[in-house]
Design an enzyme around this catalytic site. Structure first.
Site, mmCIF file in Angstrom:
data_model
loop_
_atom_site.group_PDB
_atom_site.id
_atom_site.type_symbol
_atom_site.label_atom_id
_atom_site.label_comp_id
_atom_site.label_asym_id
_atom_site.label_seq_id
_atom_site.Cartn_x
_atom_site.Cartn_y
_atom_site.Cartn_z
ATOM 1 N N GLU A 126 3.697 4.234 6.006
ATOM 2 C CA GLU A 126 2.499 3.404 5.847
ATOM 3 C C GLU A 126 1.447 4.176 5.067
ATOM 4 O OE1 GLU A 126 1.202 0.757 5.477
ATOM 5 O OE2 GLU A 126 0.414 -0.146 7.309
ATOM 6 N N ASP A 127 0.583 3.441 4.372
ATOM 7 C CA ASP A 127 -0.481 4.116 3.626
ATOM 8 C C ASP A 127 -1.605 4.571 4.549
ATOM 9 O OD1 ASP A 127 -1.219 1.485 4.159
ATOM 10 O OD2 ASP A 127 -2.028 1.076 2.174
ATOM 11 N N ASP A 175 -5.605 2.062 10.391
ATOM 12 C CA ASP A 175 -7.042 1.846 10.580
ATOM 13 C C ASP A 175 -7.262 1.416 12.039
ATOM 14 O OD1 ASP A 175 -9.714 1.433 10.013
ATOM 15 O OD2 ASP A 175 -9.421 -0.441 8.937
ATOM 16 N N ASP A 222 -5.963 -0.245 -2.194
ATOM 17 C CA ASP A 222 -6.714 -1.051 -3.141
ATOM 18 C C ASP A 222 -8.057 -1.503 -2.611
ATOM 19 O OD1 ASP A 222 -5.442 -2.931 -1.237
ATOM 20 O OD2 ASP A 222 -6.311 -4.460 -2.532
ATOM 21 N N PHE A 245 -14.577 3.256 3.583
ATOM 22 C CA PHE A 245 -13.565 2.563 2.784
ATOM 23 C C PHE A 245 -13.093 3.451 1.632
ATOM 24 C CE2 PHE A 245 -11.908 -0.427 -0.327
ATOM 25 C CZ PHE A 245 -11.075 -1.175 0.487
ATOM 26 N N ARG A 293 -4.960 0.827 -6.882
ATOM 27 C CA ARG A 293 -3.710 1.340 -6.287
ATOM 28 C C ARG A 293 -3.068 2.435 -7.139
ATOM 29 N NH1 ARG A 293 -2.289 -2.086 -2.057
ATOM 30 N NH2 ARG A 293 -2.627 -4.304 -2.372
ATOM 31 N N GLY A 322 0.772 -1.245 0.000
ATOM 32 C CA GLY A 322 0.000 0.000 0.000
ATOM 33 C C GLY A 322 0.798 1.287 0.000
HETATM 34 P P1 IMP Z 1 -4.923 -1.871 10.534
HETATM 35 O O1 IMP Z 1 -4.034 -2.962 11.036
HETATM 36 O O2 IMP Z 1 -6.368 -2.129 10.899
HETATM 37 O O3 IMP Z 1 -4.480 -0.494 10.966
HETATM 38 O O4 IMP Z 1 -4.944 -2.004 8.969
HETATM 39 C C1 IMP Z 1 -4.173 -1.305 8.130
HETATM 40 C C2 IMP Z 1 -4.272 -1.914 6.752
HETATM 41 O O5 IMP Z 1 -5.629 -2.161 6.364
HETATM 42 C C3 IMP Z 1 -3.734 -0.945 5.732
HETATM 43 O O6 IMP Z 1 -2.359 -1.119 5.545
HETATM 44 C C4 IMP Z 1 -4.545 -1.265 4.509
HETATM 45 O O7 IMP Z 1 -3.914 -2.286 3.777
HETATM 46 C C5 IMP Z 1 -5.857 -1.778 5.029
HETATM 47 N N1 IMP Z 1 -6.932 -0.752 4.994
HETATM 48 C C6 IMP Z 1 -7.511 -0.142 6.049
HETATM 49 N N2 IMP Z 1 -8.465 0.716 5.659
HETATM 50 C C7 IMP Z 1 -8.476 0.668 4.302
HETATM 51 C C8 IMP Z 1 -9.267 1.349 3.297
HETATM 52 O O8 IMP Z 1 -10.143 2.195 3.558
HETATM 53 N N3 IMP Z 1 -8.984 1.033 2.002
HETATM 54 C C9 IMP Z 1 -8.029 0.128 1.648
HETATM 55 N N4 IMP Z 1 -7.277 -0.538 2.562
HETATM 56 C C10 IMP Z 1 -7.508 -0.265 3.869
HETATM 57 MG MG MG Z 2 -0.888 -1.272 4.156
#
Ligand code: IMP
Ligand code: MG
Length: 178
Positions: free
Chosen positions: A102-103, A106, A162, A155, A168, A48
């Site tokens: 990081e992208d 969440d 993606d 989302f 992407r 990402g």
């Molecule tokens: P976390 O561990 O819940 O913080 O998840 C982070 C990962 O979830 C990111 O690196 C993304 O790959 C994915 N992610 C979370 N939200 C989104 C979104 O809105 N669109 C696409 N990917 C997401």
């Molecule tokens: Mg990611």
């Protein structure tokens, strides 16, 4: 600008590439200022973050190393989606300032895992730099030092992110719409 379709979902423009560019430049200047005199190691999380990492690092004027890592999760045994392995980081981090790219953060579980793994390698510091943060979903206590945008829990796709493998390459960020 406008509405796009990816598979079964429609998305509308949410953050334009111009805004991404200006916020990325702002964050890069903060890093340049905070790490003046240091030689940081940037660790970008694939897939990402590839686009944000490229944009950000073009604005970094510090001498630095750049590494890319992939995260792997167990499949079959757990349905948490939590990651258990970091692949591809062979650098010696002892005494170094490490900056994770990081992208999106969440739930924060991914970043919690990554910071823990990196801290075990005795760096001088570990900082998080993310393009996006969903504050409403954050489940863990994380110190996010560098961030371009806070966004709602919806989302999104684009700029590296993606939906089921697609989107992407989009230079703007799009949010899911009805
Ligand atoms: P976390 O561990 O819940 O913080 O998840 C982070 C990962 O979830 C990111 O690196 C993304 O790959 C994915 N992610 C979370 N939200 C989104 C979104 O809105 N669109 C696409 N990917 C997401
Ligand atoms: Mg990611």
């Amino acid at each position: 600008m406008g509405i796009i379709r990816i598979k079964d979902k429609k998305f509308s423009t949410f953050i334009t590439s111009d805004k991404i560019k200006s916020q990325t430049a702002r964050v890069a200047q903060e890093i340049n200022r905070d790490f003046a005199g240091s030689t940081p190691v940037f660790v970008a999380i694939l897939n990402g973050s590839f686009m944000f990492a490229a944009d950000l690092l073009r604005e970094i004027s510090l001498p630095c190393e750049i590494h890319f890592v992939k995260l792997a999760s167990y499949t079959g045994t757990k349905s948490t989606g939590s990651v258990h392995e970091m692949i591809g980081l062979h650098a010696d981090l002892r005494g170094r300032d490490v900056i994770i790219i990081e992208d999106i953060v969440d739930s924060g579980l991914t970043m919690q895992f990554v910071t823990k793994m990196l801290a075990e390698r005795s760096p001088r510091s570990v900082s998080i730099c993310t393009l996006l943060l969903k504050p409403g979903n954050l489940q863990v206590n994380l110190d996010i030092k560098y961030k371009c945008f806070d966004i709602p829990n919806d989302f999104i796709v684009g700029c590296g992110l993606d939906y089921d493998g697609f989107g992407r390459n989009l230079k703007d960020i799009y949010t899911v719409t009805n």
